[in-house]
Design an enzyme around this catalytic site. Structure first.
Site, PDB file in Angstrom:
ATOM      1  N   ASN A  32     -58.620  23.069  13.993  1.00 12.30           N
ATOM      2  CA  ASN A  32     -58.668  22.361  15.274  1.00 12.30           C
ATOM      3  C   ASN A  32     -57.333  22.401  16.012  1.00 12.30           C
ATOM      4  O   ASN A  32     -57.254  22.031  17.182  1.00 12.30           O
ATOM      5  CB  ASN A  32     -59.065  20.892  15.045  1.00 12.30           C
ATOM      6  CG  ASN A  32     -60.562  20.727  14.835  1.00 12.30           C
ATOM      7  OD1 ASN A  32     -61.357  21.352  15.535  1.00 12.30           O
ATOM      8  ND2 ASN A  32     -60.942  19.903  13.872  1.00 12.30           N
ATOM      9  N   ASP A  33     -56.277  22.800  15.312  1.00 13.83           N
ATOM     10  CA  ASP A  33     -54.946  22.807  15.917  1.00 13.83           C
ATOM     11  C   ASP A  33     -54.660  24.066  16.712  1.00 13.83           C
ATOM     12  O   ASP A  33     -53.631  24.155  17.384  1.00 13.83           O
ATOM     13  CB  ASP A  33     -53.875  22.656  14.822  1.00 13.83           C
ATOM     14  CG  ASP A  33     -54.010  21.329  14.087  1.00 13.83           C
ATOM     15  OD1 ASP A  33     -54.389  20.339  14.733  1.00 13.83           O
ATOM     16  OD2 ASP A  33     -53.744  21.287  12.872  1.00 13.83           O
ATOM     17  N   TYR A  67     -54.838  28.716  22.682  1.00 13.96           N
ATOM     18  CA  TYR A  67     -54.576  30.083  23.157  1.00 13.96           C
ATOM     19  C   TYR A  67     -53.094  30.434  22.984  1.00 13.96           C
ATOM     20  O   TYR A  67     -52.739  31.565  22.659  1.00 13.96           O
ATOM     21  CB  TYR A  67     -54.984  30.220  24.622  1.00 13.96           C
ATOM     22  CG  TYR A  67     -56.478  30.239  24.850  1.00 13.96           C
ATOM     23  CD1 TYR A  67     -57.303  31.055  24.061  1.00 13.96           C
ATOM     24  CD2 TYR A  67     -57.074  29.466  25.838  1.00 13.96           C
ATOM     25  CE1 TYR A  67     -58.667  31.082  24.276  1.00 13.96           C
ATOM     26  CE2 TYR A  67     -58.449  29.495  26.051  1.00 13.96           C
ATOM     27  CZ  TYR A  67     -59.241  30.304  25.258  1.00 13.96           C
ATOM     28  OH  TYR A  67     -60.600  30.335  25.463  1.00 13.96           O
ATOM     29  N   ASP A  78     -74.338  28.892  -4.714  1.00 17.58           N
ATOM     30  CA  ASP A  78     -75.782  28.870  -4.470  1.00 17.58           C
ATOM     31  C   ASP A  78     -76.108  29.311  -3.048  1.00 17.58           C
ATOM     32  O   ASP A  78     -76.880  28.666  -2.343  1.00 17.58           O
ATOM     33  CB  ASP A  78     -76.344  27.470  -4.741  1.00 17.58           C
ATOM     34  CG  ASP A  78     -77.862  27.466  -4.869  1.00 17.58           C
ATOM     35  OD1 ASP A  78     -78.448  28.550  -5.102  1.00 17.58           O
ATOM     36  OD2 ASP A  78     -78.475  26.385  -4.723  1.00 17.58           O
ATOM     37  N   LEU A 132     -41.621   8.723   6.760  1.00 13.53           N
ATOM     38  CA  LEU A 132     -41.957   8.175   5.444  1.00 13.53           C
ATOM     39  C   LEU A 132     -42.235   6.679   5.536  1.00 13.53           C
ATOM     40  O   LEU A 132     -43.163   6.158   4.903  1.00 13.53           O
ATOM     41  CB  LEU A 132     -40.808   8.434   4.461  1.00 13.53           C
ATOM     42  CG  LEU A 132     -40.638   9.879   3.991  1.00 13.53           C
ATOM     43  CD1 LEU A 132     -39.355  10.039   3.184  1.00 13.53           C
ATOM     44  CD2 LEU A 132     -41.834  10.312   3.147  1.00 13.53           C
TER      45      LEU A 132
END
Length: 626
Positions: A128-129, A132, A458, A293
């Site tokens: 998604n990042d 173009y 499968d 952090l």
């Protein structure tokens, strides 16, 4: 009279441009996504069609970088001939990992379309990042441009999604008449790196500085160059592997938008500025890390507090752990909600097996009833995010019975769709081809783009679902497992599970679990799409495996009559037999008896896209997804 004179002068200017003008250097304009060429061709898009020929052979330089760090992956990315890439780079092993930033010579077919030259390829968006801009400048390293990608694809910047295939025109050019007269046979598109200068590049490729300066419209012998831009190198012969180098990273304080030319007369003020930047940047990064952090710690504590305070809906602890912190907006449903959604799990709402259609919050969904724990499947689904893999929307547990809520696929399974006759879409080569490409893209993502990679185990036409627009998605990950080597060789034959007709020989005999078993099953699915037959079908009262039957038919040569016999009568059209032959050959490669003889799913995707591009050149078949 004046108008005629003006027309003549314009024609004369254009003719002279065609004969003498070289390309213009783009500079940093390629770093923008908002250029236009309304007043004429712009180097911010591609190189102008000003050559002596409309098409020609050309070369690109691509620098090795993960995941494109083998000749195979680079040829896939650029839709180039892997054998030619191997020959030009004097490397026999297509899958050997190259040194980071190692230059690779890539041969392409360059052609003129409209006002620009380009070499065609396609790219499957993995996350998604991606935008173009990142595709042009990160993935393709400046060999394409943001502006041309926006023009060539009918998707806005915000409409890109994982699994979408975008067209990528690559920067290339053909020699002009003047260059041809001076002995130039090829133009090489070179991506500028840190520290590059025109004299150094010219010396490395054994060409004159004047020819490079002229080819790129420079006015100085040592012009200002910017990284992530391209220049053209005129060559009288093919480039040599000995002319390629490994690039080393610039100093940490360097900015990607600073020109690479080395200035001898740099002012002291400029030096002091860069010293300050060089000192302050690490400090800034350290401070940002501390802040990040601290933020993550606070968010984790808040999440824990929220989990303790919220109602559990009687869900077991291990199940909650499995679905915690999902990035896909997973929702916990009460059993009563699912009961209402499916009208008490009415048989009229049963889609098949233990899957029911329901309506939750106004949206149609598929609700799968499972008697065993779903923790393993949920743990996998929370790691994947790809358009060609089914999306998990929610979960529920009620008295030891689990329910998973998935997006609804309007056209059901591929197996059911193949049994339907008569619709225009059913009789479309285009549609079947795109279904195969969707499945291949989903498997490629599963094998190579997750950490660790996974084997579906499968794959069958029953576990491939089709949406409203007949786009295909892989479903049923209950058998999926890690593809890591240490786990792939210890499967017990007694525990072998899968669908008859799709299981690879090594899995049936030894219980061996590798990505190649998915490739085998994909080959069978391809045969189903081509022949219209099921993986296991009845003939003269006997049960036949489609894969074995096709091998028997093809034994003794790949004659056109045998291809005709194989192809579904609904698809028997003369102008598509070449396409059918290429798809059958790819299917046979996928179901080869020895796993190591089968192509990887990355190679399968590349082959399918090559077929797609070849067909695009001859007819607009694949330009519409319908």
């Amino acid at each position: 009279m004046d108008q005629l004179l003006l027309t003549f002068l314009l024609f004369l200017c254009f003719s002279m441009l065609k004969l003498h003008a070289q390309q213009n250097y783009s500079g940093n304009s390629v770093l923008s996504c908002h250029d236009d060429d309304e007043t004429g061709p712009s180097p911010a898009f591609l190189y102008t069609c000003n050559g002596d020929k409309q098409s020609c052979g050309a070369f690109l330089i691509f620098k090795s970088q993960p995941p494109y760090d083998t000749l195979s992956s680079i040829s896939n990315l650029t839709s180039s001939d892997p054998s030619e890439v191997a020959r030009l780079n004097d490397i026999s092993n297509l899958t050997a990992t190259l040194f980071p930033e190692k230059e690779v010579i890539v041969p392409v077919s360059c052609s003129c379309s409209g006002q620009y030259y380009h070499a065609n390829t396609s790219f499957i968006i993995p996350t998604n990042d991606d935008t173009y801009f990142t595709i042009a400048n990160n993935t393709y390293q400046g060999l394409s441009t943001c502006d041309i990608l926006k023009r060539e694809n009918n998707y806005s910047e915000v409409s890109l999604y994982p699994g979408l295939i975008v067209r990528v025109p690559l920067r290339c050019a053909c020699p002009t008449s003047n260059q041809t007269l001076n002995g130039t046979k090829f133009l090489l598109t070179y991506v500028v790196s840190w520290g590059d200068s025109v004299p150094d590049i010219s010396k490395r490729f054994n060409v004159s500085t004047e020819s490079v300066v002229s080819a790129n419209g420079f006015t100085a012998d040592d012009p200002l160059l910017f990284p992530f831009t391209t220049i053209l190198i005129p060559l009288s012969t093919e480039p040599l592997s000995s002319q390629t180098i490994i690039h080393y990273p610039p100093p940490p304080s360097s900015s990607p938008f600073v020109p690479t030319q080395r200035y001898k007369n740099r002012s002291r003020k400029g030096i002091y500025i860069w010293i300050v930047i060089g000192i302050s940047l690490p400090v800034l990064c350290f401070v940002l890390c501390i802040v990040l952090l601290h933020y993550k710690k606070r968010r984790h504590e808040a999440a824990q507090k929220h989990e303790k305070g919220k109602k559990k809906h009687d869900l077991p602890g291990d199940f909650l752990v499995s679905v915690a912190n999902l990035d896909q907006g997973l929702k916990f449903y009460k059993y009563e909600e699912l009961n209402v959604a499916t009208e008490n799990f009415s048989s009229q709402n049963m889609i098949g097996g233990t899957v029911y259609q329901g309506i939750l919050n106004g949206n149609v969904v598929a609700i799968k009833h499972m008697s065993k724990s779903v923790c393993k499947e949920v743990n996998l689904l929370k790691k994947i995010n790809h358009f060609n893999l089914i999306r998990l929307c929610g979960a529920c547990e009620h008295h030891g019975v689990f329910y998973l809520v998935y997006e609804f696929m309007e056209n059901g399974s591929l197996r059911d769709w193949l049994q339907k006759k008569g619709s225009p879409q059913f009789e479309s080569w285009n549609r079947r081809f795109l279904i195969a490409l969707d499945v291949a893209c989903g498997l490629h993502y599963l094998h190579n783009c997750t950490d660790p990679g996974y084997v579906h185990k499968d794959i069958s036409s029953s576990n491939i679902l089709l949406g409203k627009d007949l786009r295909a998605k892989l479903a049923n990950f209950s058998f999926a497992r890690s593809a890591e080597r240490e786990e792939s060789v210890n499967s017990s034959i007694k525990n072998a599970a899968g669908t008859k007709g799709y299981m690879a020989p090594e899995y049936i005999e030894y219980g061996l679990v590798t990505p190649e078993m998915d490739t085998y099953a994909f080959g069978v699915v391809m045969l189903e799409l081509i022949t219209g037959k099921e993986a296991v079908y009845m003939q003269d009262g006997e049960e036949m495996l489609l894969a074995e039957a096709v091998f028997l038919i093809m034994e003794g040569g790949n004659s056109e009559s045998k291809f005709s016999f194989l192809v579904d009568p609904n698809l028997q059209t003369k102008n598509k037999m070449e396409l059918a032959q290429r798809m059958v050959k790819l299917s046979l490669a996928c179901i080869a008896e020895e796993p190591e003889s089968r192509p990887s799913m990355a190679e399968v995707v590349s082959s399918l896209m090559k077929i797609q591009l070849d067909v695009q050149r001859s007819e607009p078949l694949f330009l519409e997804r319908g």
